[in-house]
Design an enzyme around this catalytic site. Structure first.
Site, PDB file in Angstrom:
ATOM      1  N   LYS A   1     -10.658  -3.671  10.506  1.00 33.20           N
ATOM      2  CA  LYS A   1      -9.803  -3.437  11.651  1.00 33.20           C
ATOM      3  C   LYS A   1      -9.483  -4.116  13.159  1.00 33.20           C
ATOM      4  CE  LYS A   1      -7.515  -0.917   8.697  1.00 33.20           C
ATOM      5  NZ  LYS A   1      -6.124  -1.423   8.330  1.00 33.20           N
TER       6      LYS A   1
ATOM      7  N   ILE B   1      -5.597  11.263   9.258  1.00 29.82           N
ATOM      8  CA  ILE B   1      -4.436  11.877   8.258  1.00 29.82           C
ATOM      9  C   ILE B   1      -4.035  13.202   8.141  1.00 29.82           C
ATOM     10  CG2 ILE B   1      -1.770  11.849   7.745  1.00 29.82           C
ATOM     11  CD1 ILE B   1      -2.376   8.627   8.561  1.00 29.82           C
TER      12      ILE B   1
ATOM     13  N   ASP C   1       0.251  -7.440  -5.375  1.00 32.80           N
ATOM     14  CA  ASP C   1      -1.191  -7.973  -5.120  1.00 32.80           C
ATOM     15  C   ASP C   1      -1.206  -8.554  -3.175  1.00 32.80           C
ATOM     16  OD1 ASP C   1      -3.453  -9.020  -3.886  1.00 32.80           O
ATOM     17  OD2 ASP C   1      -4.179  -9.780  -6.121  1.00 32.80           O
TER      18      ASP C   1
ATOM     19  N   TYR D   1     -15.386  -1.487   7.510  1.00 31.20           N
ATOM     20  CA  TYR D   1     -13.646  -1.432   7.156  1.00 31.20           C
ATOM     21  C   TYR D   1     -13.327  -1.195   9.062  1.00 31.20           C
ATOM     22  CZ  TYR D   1      -9.684   1.911   7.861  1.00 31.20           C
ATOM     23  OH  TYR D   1      -8.713   2.398   8.097  1.00 31.20           O
TER      24      TYR D   1
ATOM     25  N   GLY E   1       0.301  -1.304   0.244  1.00 31.73           N
ATOM     26  CA  GLY E   1      -0.087  -0.152  -0.329  1.00 31.73           C
ATOM     27  C   GLY E   1       0.806   1.183  -0.081  1.00 31.73           C
TER      28      GLY E   1
ATOM     29  N   GLY F   1      -0.094   4.778  -0.827  1.00 34.42           N
ATOM     30  CA  GLY F   1      -1.600   5.294  -1.104  1.00 34.42           C
ATOM     31  C   GLY F   1      -1.298   6.816   0.253  1.00 34.42           C
ATOM     32  N   GLN F   2      -1.958   7.249   0.765  1.00 37.91           N
ATOM     33  CA  GLN F   2      -1.885   8.791   1.590  1.00 37.91           C
ATOM     34  C   GLN F   2      -1.034   7.942   2.566  1.00 37.91           C
ATOM     35  OE1 GLN F   2      -4.581   9.913   4.353  1.00 37.91           O
ATOM     36  NE2 GLN F   2      -4.380  12.210   4.119  1.00 37.91           N
TER      37      GLN F   2
END
Ligand code: SER
Length: 319
Positions: A145, A171, A51, A141, A10, A13-14
């Site tokens: 988690k 974030i 992946d 989600y 990932g 990502g951000q």
């Protein structure tokens, strides 16, 4: 001693975008393998396509690169996850099991797995939500988690895998855009302000959410991973506190730099998700176990965001 080599999933990502740079600065560019499932052509020299649900592919990359540490950031976030709940569950959990299994098989020293404020739901106290509050998340989600946190604890207790985790707030950073989350507005709003455009906010102006500046979020991650093993007493995931912000407070801060900034409010389904989350977090355990302390207050965040976004958009004269 074996040289540390890090795998990040990932990584496009951000958080990944920024964390990878911080890890590269510390360990050397060649020692950080940054991967993502989708790699845009312009990112091909930075990211490797992987992946994280494909155990064979993950094994191959770990073996080939002598990986000793993994940051598993790949996941579908809260808002996007609601579009396809079962697929989100599948991707978030399958990738987690893949990483944990490969980590055990290849005797990986440490694994980082991000959790989120999304684990909390309507039964937890809204203010100063404690580490051990009752968890009844409203999103797939959040459910994924919590499950991840419990599996992290299981792999630690049963196999001795050194998994460490943080429950990130939203974030806020200038380096990357957020995507698919409920807290994304707090990044997008700054981009609109520097471009002198109006912003339409999908949350109620008084809905407070926990947030953290990217610099603090990256530092928290590195400090947690650097802490001596015996200090890490929470093996599910640590609450970390930094800011508690409503859209209205964010706008008030922005207006100190951009007095003409305009915002209108049009709530959508994300408001309901935000309503079910804490507005502020209690992080006593993180403070006690590895000395967590945030550095950035809201106006510090705005100041940094505007300096950097003005550079990004080439608007030096604006400030
Ligand atoms: N930023 C995430 C989201 O909004 C929360 O962890 O989904």
């Amino acid at each position: 001693m074996k040289k540390k080599k890090i795998l990040v999933t990932g990584a496009g990502g951000q958080l990944g975008t920024v964390l990878v740079k911080a890890l590269q600065d510390r360990k050397g560019k060649e020692n950080v393998i940054a991967t993502d499932v989708y790699v845009k052509p312009e990112m091909q020299n930075i990211l490797v396509s992987l992946d994280a649900t494909n155990i064979k592919a993950v094994e191959e990359i770990v073996e080939k690169n002598d990986i000793t540490e993994i940051y598993h950031l790949a996941a579908i976030l809260s808002a996007k996850g609601e579009e396809r709940p079962l697929q989100t569950w599948d991707i978030n959990l399958k990738s987690l099991f893949t990483i944990f299994e490969v980590a055990c098989k290849y005797k990986i020293n440490k694994v980082f797995f991000p959790s989120s404020i999304a684990v909390f739901g309507n039964s937890a106290p809204k203010q100063n939500t404690p580490q051990n509050a009752y968890l009844d998340p409203t999103t797939v989600y959040g459910i994924s988690k919590i499950a991840g946190e419990q599996w992290a604890n299981y792999y630690f207790s049963k196999y001795g895998l050194d998994v460490r985790s943080l429950r990130y707030p939203g974030i806020i950073g200038h380096q990357s855009l957020a995507g698919g989350g409920t807290t994304d507005y707090a990044v997008d709003i700054y981009h609109k302000a520097v471009k002198k455009e109006a912003f339409e906010c999908y949350l109620n102006e008084n809905t407070a959410l926990p947030m953290i500046f990217m610099t603090d979020a990256v530092r928290a991650t590195l400090e947690l991973m650097d802490a001596p093993k015996h200090c890490i007493k929470t093996r599910t995931s640590y609450n970390i506190n930094a800011l508690s912000v409503t859209p209205k407070q964010l706008v008030t801060s922005i207006k100190k730099w951009y007095p003409d900034f305009k915002v209108c409010y049009k709530e959508d389904f994300r408001e309901k998700i935000a309503q079910s989350w804490p507005s502020s977090i209690l992080d006593t355990q993180a403070q006690e176990d590895w000395n967590w302390e945030p550095h950035y207050k809201l106006d510090d965040v705005s100041n940094e965001m505007f300096i950097e976004l003005n550079k990004k958009y080439n608007l030096h004269s604006q400030l």
